[in-house]
Structure formats: C-alpha cells, structure tokens
Design an enzyme around this catalytic site. Structure first.
Site, PDB file in Angstrom:
ATOM      1  N   ARG A 111     141.031  54.295 114.678  1.00 18.64           N
ATOM      2  CA  ARG A 111     142.001  53.214 114.581  1.00 18.64           C
ATOM      3  C   ARG A 111     143.035  53.605 113.546  1.00 18.64           C
ATOM      4  NH1 ARG A 111     140.151  47.049 113.519  1.00 18.64           N
ATOM      5  NH2 ARG A 111     138.856  48.061 111.989  1.00 18.64           N
ATOM      6  N   THR A 115     148.900  50.868 112.280  1.00 18.26           N
ATOM      7  CA  THR A 115     149.259  50.133 113.503  1.00 18.26           C
ATOM      8  C   THR A 115     148.045  49.452 114.138  1.00 18.26           C
ATOM      9  OG1 THR A 115     148.802  52.043 114.881  1.00 18.26           O
ATOM     10  CG2 THR A 115     151.040  51.858 114.011  1.00 18.26           C
ATOM     11  N   ASP A 207     131.526  46.071 108.418  1.00 19.35           N
ATOM     12  CA  ASP A 207     131.831  47.294 109.159  1.00 19.35           C
ATOM     13  C   ASP A 207     130.545  47.809 109.803  1.00 19.35           C
ATOM     14  OD1 ASP A 207     132.146  50.164 109.733  1.00 19.35           O
ATOM     15  OD2 ASP A 207     134.130  49.862 108.883  1.00 19.35           O
ATOM     16  N   ASP A 210     129.581  51.550 109.110  1.00 17.35           N
ATOM     17  CA  ASP A 210     129.077  51.748 107.748  1.00 17.35           C
ATOM     18  C   ASP A 210     127.669  51.186 107.594  1.00 17.35           C
ATOM     19  OD1 ASP A 210     131.181  53.134 106.712  1.00 17.35           O
ATOM     20  OD2 ASP A 210     132.174  51.389 105.818  1.00 17.35           O
TER      21      ASP A 210
HETATM   22  N1  URA Z   1     134.805  46.954 113.401  1.00 14.65           N
HETATM   23  C1  URA Z   1     133.780  46.592 112.594  1.00 14.65           C
HETATM   24  O1  URA Z   1     132.911  47.415 112.323  1.00 14.65           O
HETATM   25  N2  URA Z   1     133.730  45.349 112.110  1.00 14.65           N
HETATM   26  C2  URA Z   1     134.640  44.414 112.394  1.00 14.65           C
HETATM   27  O2  URA Z   1     134.531  43.272 111.933  1.00 14.65           O
HETATM   28  C3  URA Z   1     135.715  44.794 113.232  1.00 14.65           C
HETATM   29  C4  URA Z   1     135.782  46.067 113.718  1.00 14.65           C
END
Ligand code: URA
Length: 216
Positions: A111, A115, A207, A210
């Site tokens: 990502r 943007t 995340d 993570d």
């Molecule tokens: N990706 C993630 O890991 N968590 C989110 O809240 C959004 C995208």
C-alpha cells in the site's frame, strides 16, 4: 430494540458464535502473537466451511465394510486460495486444514503510504486457472484498494469464480470492492464502524500482519 441493518448485497456475515467469540479474543490488544495466530488459524478453518458451502460435489462409488454405495466427494484441487501477502498467509493454514487438496496462489501488493493505492510486486498462481474456483484471502478488507487490485489481476486469468474471504471489513471497504467488482461475494466475520484517515478499520484489531508475525 433496534432492528439489525440489512447486509449489503453479496456480503455474507459469518455470525456463528464460535467465530464471534474467537474474533473478540483476537481484537483484544492484550492477545499475544501466539494466541492471535492460533485464533486466526481456528477462525480461518471455521470460515472455510461457509466459503466452500456451494462447492461442487461428484458422486463416487465406494465400498463400506458392509456394502457398496454412491457417495459424494469434492475435487479440492479445483479450488485455489489466493493469499494477499503478507497477512493473507495467516489464513492459509486454517483453510488448508479443511480443504487440504486446494492449490495456493500468492499475490504481493504494497500500500503506497501516501496514496493508499495498491502496487503489485509478486504474482504466482497455479496453472490452468480457467478451470479453478478462487477464494482470495486477506484478514482485513479496509480501503479495498489491494483487494480490488488483486481481483482485477486475477480476472485476467479467467478463473471460474472468485470470492473474497476476510476477518473484518467496514462500509468503505465493501463499497470500494463492490464498486470495482460487484460480482465478487465477500465473506466476513464482522463489518466494523469505519475506516480512519490512515486506512485502519475502527474499532478493528490493529495491524493484522504485525499481530500475526509479531513485528510491531
Ligand atoms: N490492515 C490492517 O492490518 N488493519 C487495518 O485495520 C486495516 C488494514
């Protein structure tokens, strides 16, 4: 009591109590990497039941210890789970425990932090994709950018069907995905309130990558 709002078209909410319970445990910020990963694994296998509910079966003749019968079997090889790297890999073990014969594809998209658009860096699929049904897996359908970019890319290979399996999504993610690909059914365990300005789902679970890999 307020009425539950109707689900958007082509969205399947997997509201089984076991799924909801495990998702709640995963959302908790105190969950360790170990338990987050184990729960994701368990949840993925439960969700695999729903996403494969309409899988084709064929009649085969077998012999039980007592007699011959005609019974149903699936052709697992016809199914491809496509993981959107890297968090999608957290779903693979669970879904493969239910359909061990399935094939696996990987698509790498990052990502762009400015943007929030998806940029492809890796793409490896099984051959003969035109003969296969695809389930794209990613724990979070957030902006919908990587999900719809992955589906756009996969459609070039003309698979028989494409579904999208995630743990969590939000109205923005569903809208973006359905704007680009209204034909792709979304299977999710929850539709959260909203997306924040950084592309994270609220209340969400943080995340996912993570938390799966312990890289916070
Ligand atoms: N990706 C993630 O890991 N968590 C989110 O809240 C959004 C995208």
């Amino acid at each position: 009591m307020s009425k539950p709002s109707p689900l958007p078209a082509n969205v399947h909410l997997i509201d089984h109590p076991l799924v909801q319970h495990k998702l709640t445990l995963m959302r908790n910020k105190e969950a360790s990497t170990n338990s987050f990963r184990r729960l994701l694994n368990e949840l993925s296998s439960l969700m695999a039941y729903e996403v494969t509910r309409d899988m084709a079966t064929q009649d085969v003749e077998i012999e039980t210890p007592l007699e011959t019968m005609t019974a149903k079997m699936i052709d697992g090889k016809k199914l491809v789970f496509v993981s959107i790297l890297r968090a999608g890999n957290g779903i693979l073990d669970g879904v493969l425990s239910v359909v061990p014969g399935a094939r696996v594809g990987h698509i790498g998209l990052y990502r762009d932090p400015k943007t929030l658009e998806a940029v492809e860096y890796y793409f490896k699929m099984p051959k003969d994709m035109q003969e296969r049904d695809v389930v794209v897996v990613d724990p979070m359908l957030a902006t919908g950018n990587s999900a719809s970019a992955a589906v756009t890319r996969l459609k070039q290979l003309k698979p028989k069907s494409i579904k999208f399996l995630c743990l969590l999504t939000c109205p923005e993610g569903i809208a973006a995905m359905h704007k680009a690909h209204p034909d792709v059914a979304i299977f999710t365990a929850a539709i959260d309130r909203e997306l924040n300005d950084h592309g994270y789902i609220l209340p969400g679970l943080g995340d996912a990558g993570d938390r799966i890999f312990g890289t916070q």
